[in-house]
Design an enzyme around this catalytic site. Structure first.
Site, mmCIF file in Angstrom:
data_model
loop_
_atom_site.group_PDB
_atom_site.id
_atom_site.type_symbol
_atom_site.label_atom_id
_atom_site.label_comp_id
_atom_site.label_asym_id
_atom_site.label_seq_id
_atom_site.Cartn_x
_atom_site.Cartn_y
_atom_site.Cartn_z
ATOM 1 N N SER A 471 0.812 -1.206 0.000
ATOM 2 C CA SER A 471 0.000 0.000 0.000
ATOM 3 C C SER A 471 0.857 1.273 0.000
ATOM 4 O O SER A 471 1.491 1.592 -0.989
ATOM 5 C CB SER A 471 -0.962 -0.042 1.201
ATOM 6 O OG SER A 471 -1.984 0.890 1.083
ATOM 7 N N ASP A 482 10.320 5.742 -10.035
ATOM 8 C CA ASP A 482 9.926 6.468 -11.248
ATOM 9 C C ASP A 482 10.719 7.755 -11.432
ATOM 10 O O ASP A 482 11.055 8.135 -12.563
ATOM 11 C CB ASP A 482 8.429 6.777 -11.213
ATOM 12 C CG ASP A 482 7.572 5.536 -11.373
ATOM 13 O OD1 ASP A 482 8.094 4.521 -11.887
ATOM 14 O OD2 ASP A 482 6.390 5.565 -10.984
ATOM 15 N N LYS A 496 -0.872 -4.551 -3.350
ATOM 16 C CA LYS A 496 -2.223 -4.053 -3.083
ATOM 17 C C LYS A 496 -2.298 -2.602 -3.553
ATOM 18 O O LYS A 496 -1.787 -1.693 -2.900
ATOM 19 C CB LYS A 496 -2.598 -4.144 -1.607
ATOM 20 C CG LYS A 496 -4.045 -3.711 -1.362
ATOM 21 C CD LYS A 496 -4.405 -3.747 0.115
ATOM 22 C CE LYS A 496 -5.871 -3.357 0.313
ATOM 23 N NZ LYS A 496 -6.199 -1.994 -0.135
#
Length: 703
Positions: A471, A482, A496
């Site tokens: 999460s 990224d 998740k």
């Protein structure tokens, strides 16, 4: 599976499950649904169709799947229903999608009442003849017990069910024998187990049946969409308040066992160290010498009640370790109950000294067990309210004052928490920009992150994750990856990437998946998780732990990426750093040991059946112990330590150390090195040195 599914958890992660046991009820006492439940199922289907992210319609296809899922939730191992029963239920296959939206629950309640009838008859038969059945067992015969019953066909008749039950009981008796249960106590243990299960059906009511039937449908949408009966809603709200005193473990029902899903970071069980995810709890005792109560086949809420207790009290657990495919191996230990305190979940720091040639580099480590924030203190205007980001910022400043050369953020076992904190924490490592994209079931997308330019830590960064990083941890790690702000190392994260909301219904509540998380690259964190740049070996079984291990989990997908800055060109560094890591792994005794243990666990998971011949079963167990001992002594030899004569010798040493543990400080750390954390530090140093070399080379070329 090792043991058949008496009543499989209808809500796999959080929902209450019924257990084995029934009483033959006259027709007038059959469980019936109420008008309130008629209204509730109509509301529930409307909410699923209108609000769920998957946008599935409850049609003939879903009706067919609902029937199969419901039957499986009751008798997944095919030990009660016969082929004739299943043929009779076929009349419901394509009509439930017409019945339920009209409030007609006949199919679910008719099937359940049939199940009760079969269940009670079977248990009474077992109890009537149990002593004689056990006495007649021949443990020299070459027979096998199936572990995986997924492909098993429905029994043609009761005679075939009798044979399945004979082998099932024989496996239970053999497991108890090999777990050193005195022979004279085995019939009594099993008789008490089945008698208790038989009595529990008196607790069944229409809410229980409705919940199983409803969740067989909701879980077709995704495993995190669940219906809570009024009683289960109350327990869920207690758990969400984090005020519960206990051992700090999240439990679920699986087959007839209570299984550990995860441990709350820094909770009593986590700090005690012996309970592990995927362990199966088989007995619970109170205090230092209270009777160990066999809980196989119990309702989940009943087991939870035994495990819970006041702060400072002791609970003893007997478990089947996660690594054991059979039920022969047992482990018993005590845990002192306590509250999970916010300050104990706080981020902590340390410094690793990593040798590099003639110099030693200092790598700072910040361990973040959870993404926490004291909302109450923040709301009342407390300027010093506690949060993950505030604590990390303070620790980072302290580490920089100590002149660290780089930083490792340790997110292992961090199951998430506050989304706000995941965004704020990312802001400590980037100048500004989005952190996460959230896509609603309406397909509207909004972004969150650091909106204003500001100071940030610009030094070398490595983020360490594992399969239990979930999460909010995945949002942070994904953003760092990224932005190419740091290197991600460890194991693929949990996966998740969905968001749930609670909705009240006429009776109970619906927890429904309405949104999905996406990274700024456009990739979802759902199902796939965050894939590390450098993968470390892991003991976690991805078939047992993680989103991809859950049935009907939403798929990984992509949306449009967001324009974002890249702080580094890691593609030029990672190949060489990975090569150095792999070279070290070949000669690192602790890494080799971990890889050998992973290989042994994989071999164990391949077992599809267990011998019911006692000598063959013992030989199987001894061969696994011998292999484990060989692996341990291989590591000891490589590290110049004395080999063990047996694994029991090592366990005795640990117990001896434990006997004097109360004389030492409770804060004393384990002397055993954290090989994965050390390797994360090595990766950081490799990347730092490589960049320094390239910088020096470029500078020389310019001159």
């Amino acid at each position: 599976m090792q043991s058949f599914r008496f009543i499989k958890a209808a809500c796999r992660r959080v929902t209450l499950t019924l257990v084995l046991g029934a009483i033959a009820l006259p027709a007038s006492a059959l469980i019936e649904y109420s008008d309130t439940q008629r209204d509730t199922i109509i509301e529930l289907i409307d909410q699923l169709e209108e609000r769920h992210y998957a946008k599935l319609r409850y049609d003939d296809t879903l009706s067919s799947q609902h029937l199969d899922a419901y039957i499986s939730s009751l008798d997944g191992s095919k030990m009660f229903f016969t082929a004739a029963d299943i043929a009779d239920f076929e009349r419901y296959r394509s009509v439930m999608d017409e019945q339920l939206p009209e409030g007609n629950l006949d199919a679910g309640f008719t099937i359940f009442n049939r199940f009760q009838e079969r269940l009670q008859a079977r248990l009474e038969t077992v109890l009537e003849s149990l002593p004689e059945t056990i006495a007649a067992m021949d443990f020299t015969a070459d027979e096998y017990y199936e572990l995986n019953t997924d492909d098993r066909q429905w029994a043609k008749d009761n005679a075939e069910l009798d044979e399945r039950w004979r082998k099932h009981l024989k496996n239970q008796v053999l497991s108890l024998r090999l777990a050193d249960k005195p022979a004279e106590e085995i019939p009594e243990t099993l008789s008490r187990r089945y008698s208790n299960q038989l009595k529990r059906v008196a607790q069944y009511n229409s809410q229980d049946v409705f919940q199983i039937y409803a969740n067989a449908l909701t879980e077709l949408y995704d495993p995190h969409t669940n219906y809570f009966s009024p009683r289960r809603s109350e327990n869920f709200n207690i758990n969400m308040s984090l005020s519960l005193e206990g051992i700090g473990a999240v439990l679920q029902a699986e087959d007839e066992y209570t299984k550990v899903v995860r441990l709350v970071p820094k909770g009593p069980a986590d700090k005690q160290g012996e309970l592990q995810p995927s362990d199966r709890i088989v007995a619970v005792g109170q205090g230092d010498d209270g009777e160990m109560v066999d809980v196989i086949g119990w309702r989940l809420d009943e087991v939870v009640e035994l495990v819970r207790g006041p702060k400072g009290s002791t609970v003893r657990l007997e478990v089947i370790p996660a690594k054991s495919k059979a039920t022969d191996e047992r482990k018993r230990f005590a845990i002192v109950r306590n509250e999970v305190k916010l300050e104990e979940q706080s981020a902590q720091k340390e410094i690793l000294e990593i040798p590099n040639g003639e110099q030693t580099l200092k790598v700072g480590v910040i361990d973040i067990p959870a993404f926490y924030i004291d909302f109450e203190a923040m709301r009342r205007g407390d300027k010093d309210y506690k949060s993950t980001t505030r604590d990390v910022k303070r620790l980072l400043t302290e580490l920089q004052d100590e002149n660290i050369d780089g930083l490792v953020i340790d997110l292992r076992n961090n199951g998430g928490g506050s989304l706000q904190e995941a965004n704020e924490l990312t802001g400590l490592f980037i100048e500004y920009g989005p952190t996460v994209q959230i896509r609603h079931s309406s397909r509207r997308v909004w972004r969150d992150g650091k909106r204003l330019k500001g100071d940030y830590y610009q030094g070398p960064l490595v983020v360490l994750i594992n399969r239990l990083s979930a999460s909010a941890s995945e949002i942070f790690a994904g953003a760092i990856q990224d932005y190419e702000r740091g290197i991600i190392v460890g194991d693929r994260s949990f996966g998740k990437g969905t968001v749930q909301t609670l909705t009240p219904l006429t009776e109970g509540q619906l927890k429904i998946t309405e949104s999905k998380f996406y990274r700024i690259s456009g990739d979802s964190t759902q199902h796939r998780g965050v894939v590390p740049d450098i993968e470390f070996p892991t003991m976690f079984d991805t078939e047992e732990i993680g989103e991809s291990a859950l049935e009907h989990a939403l798929n990984w997908d992509q949306i449009n990426s967001v324009r974002h800055r890249r702080y580094d060109d890691l593609s030029t560094v990672l190949p060489h750093v990975t090569e150095l890591f792999e070279e070290r792994s070949l000669s690192n005794p602790d890494f080799i040991y971990l890889q050998d243990r992973i290989a042994l666990a994989a071999e164990t998971r391949k077992l599809e059946k267990l011998p019911l011949n006692e000598k063959a079963r013992l030989a199987l167990r001894d061969s696994q112990k011998d292999r484990a001992l060989e692996i341990e002594n291989k590591r000891r030899k490589a590290k110049g330590e004395e080999p063990l004569a047996s694994l029991e010798e090592d366990e005795e040493d640990v117990e001896a150390e434990g006997d004097g543990a109360d004389l030492a400080s409770e804060e004393e750390e384990d002397d055993e090195p954290d090989v994965l954390l050390s390797e994360a530090g090595n990766v950081l140093v490799d990347a730092l040195v490589l960049k320094q070399q390239r910088f020096a080379l470029n500078a020389g070329e310019k001159e």
